[in-house]
Design an enzyme around this catalytic site. Structure first.
Site, PDB file in Angstrom:
ATOM      1  N   GLN A  10      11.046  -3.769 -11.205  1.00 37.80           N
ATOM      2  CA  GLN A  10       9.750  -3.095 -11.215  1.00 37.80           C
ATOM      3  C   GLN A  10       9.706  -2.046 -12.319  1.00 37.80           C
ATOM      4  OE1 GLN A  10       8.627  -2.523  -7.195  1.00 37.80           O
ATOM      5  NE2 GLN A  10       6.769  -1.379  -7.665  1.00 37.80           N
ATOM      6  N   LEU A  95      14.460  -6.023  -7.572  1.00 36.37           N
ATOM      7  CA  LEU A  95      13.730  -7.250  -7.236  1.00 36.37           C
ATOM      8  C   LEU A  95      14.130  -8.404  -8.144  1.00 36.37           C
ATOM      9  CD1 LEU A  95      11.088  -8.548  -9.006  1.00 36.37           C
ATOM     10  CD2 LEU A  95      10.391  -6.172  -8.817  1.00 36.37           C
ATOM     11  N   ARG A 119       8.996  -7.897   1.116  1.00 37.29           N
ATOM     12  CA  ARG A 119       9.845  -6.789   0.666  1.00 37.29           C
ATOM     13  C   ARG A 119       9.000  -5.623   0.157  1.00 37.29           C
ATOM     14  NH1 ARG A 119      12.573  -5.346  -4.275  1.00 37.29           N
ATOM     15  NH2 ARG A 119      14.749  -4.687  -4.003  1.00 37.29           N
ATOM     16  N   HIS A 203      15.713   2.265  -2.540  1.00 35.65           N
ATOM     17  CA  HIS A 203      17.178   2.246  -2.619  1.00 35.65           C
ATOM     18  C   HIS A 203      17.799   3.521  -2.057  1.00 35.65           C
ATOM     19  CE1 HIS A 203      17.100  -1.538  -4.704  1.00 35.65           C
ATOM     20  NE2 HIS A 203      16.216  -1.056  -5.545  1.00 35.65           N
TER      21      HIS A 203
END
Length: 313
Positions: A10, A95, A119, A203
């Site tokens: 991303q 991702l 997700r 994360h």
């Protein structure tokens, strides 16, 4: 010397990405059609026409970036390229690990799109808006950043989320703790400590609700052994075992993206060239800062496909 394919995460998204591939290769266009069908909407229209603020939303950016990466792979394959024969390893940034795995046949494009939509939504919903934050710390040793996070946490969550290399670390967690850690990093000598415009503390341990959702989602899709081993974000080791890959993808939601170590691992294991497959050239820039001896290439346009085919023949 070996070649590895890497897949962006991303932040690499841009309106219009992949349109050149879709126009030049019917096989690439079919990837976008597969993703549209899987999601029940015209994500391809959003990718190619915008608006940018809608494309940037996590739930859209994640499957969109995967679609562009897989379109590039299908364009290569349409010209006779074999991932299994030409590439030693694949890896992806956050991702991008799903893109890498779809490219290697671990899951179908349709399932990858659906997983990334789940997700993105799960990561967005895991923490109420405004309660989490992320910050980029530039020019400070990892041990000092980790010490600042520990000092700032005081019973809440603050941790290193991304080790991108080139002196760039990203921290993530509760907003107040991240803000304090960023301030402490500046006091410790960081060149910059920049709060990021993100929608959630990715994360970090605050993403545990999303990790549980992904555990269930991954259990519900057909999984195959990838034709090329994937070097995972959380362990920086390669595997082709489907169950282990799924476990690592769950751990990745709350775990650190160890990209600096990934590039170093490639260099230590005979990889001389890293190709970035999909939108942008963020990973290529990071790789050059991590190890100047590693050559880089990109496969994001029709011209890139032709150049890569010639180089990898």
């Amino acid at each position: 010397m070996a070649v590895a394919f890497t897949f962006p995460g991303q932040g690499s998204q841009a309106v219009g990405m992949g349109k050149d591939l879709a126009d030049a290769f019917p096989e690439a266009r079919r990837v976008f059609e597969e993703v549209d069908d899987a999601l029940g909407e015209k994500l391809s229209k959003l990718i190619w026409e915008g608006p940018e603020e809608t494309l940037t939303l996590t739930a859209n950016a994640q499957p969109a970036l995967m679609a562009v990466s897989l379109a590039a792979i299908r364009a290569l394959e349409a010209r006779g390229f074999s991932l299994k024969d030409k590439v030693a390893y694949v890896a992806g940034h956050s991702l991008g690990e799903y893109s890498a795995l779809a490219a290697a046949g671990f899951v179908s494009v349709a399932d990858a799109a659906r997983l990334l939509r789940v997700r993105g939504n799960a990561m967005q919903a895991a923490v109420p808006a405004g309660e989490g934050a992320m910050a980029a710390i530039i020019g400070l040793e990892q041990a000092d950043v980790e010490a600042a996070c520990a000092e700032a946490a005081k019973g809440s969550i603050c941790q290193v989320a991304n080790d991108n290399g080139g002196g760039q670390l990203v921290i993530s967690g509760a907003k107040s703790a991240v803000e304090l850690a960023a301030k402490l990093c500046t006091e410790k000598g960081a060149k910059r400590a920049l709060m990021l415009q993100v929608s959630a503390p990715f994360h970090s341990a605050l993403m545990q609700p999303a990790a549980e959702i992904m555990r269930e989602a991954l259990a519900g899709v057909a999984k195959n052994s990838p034709v090329v081993p994937v070097v995972s974000n959380v362990t920086v080791t390669p595997t082709s075992d489907p169950d282990e890959i799924a476990r690592r993808l769950v751990a990745q939601v709350t775990g650190r993206v160890r990209w600096r170590e990934t590039v170093e691992w490639f260099a230590a294991n005979g990889v001389a060239t890293l190709y970035e497959v999909g939108a942008g050239k963020v990973l290529s820039g990071l790789a050059r800062r991590i190890n100047r001896d590693v050559a880089t290439g990109a496969v994001g346009t029709a011209a890139d496909v032709e150049a890569a085919l010639a180089a990898l023949a």
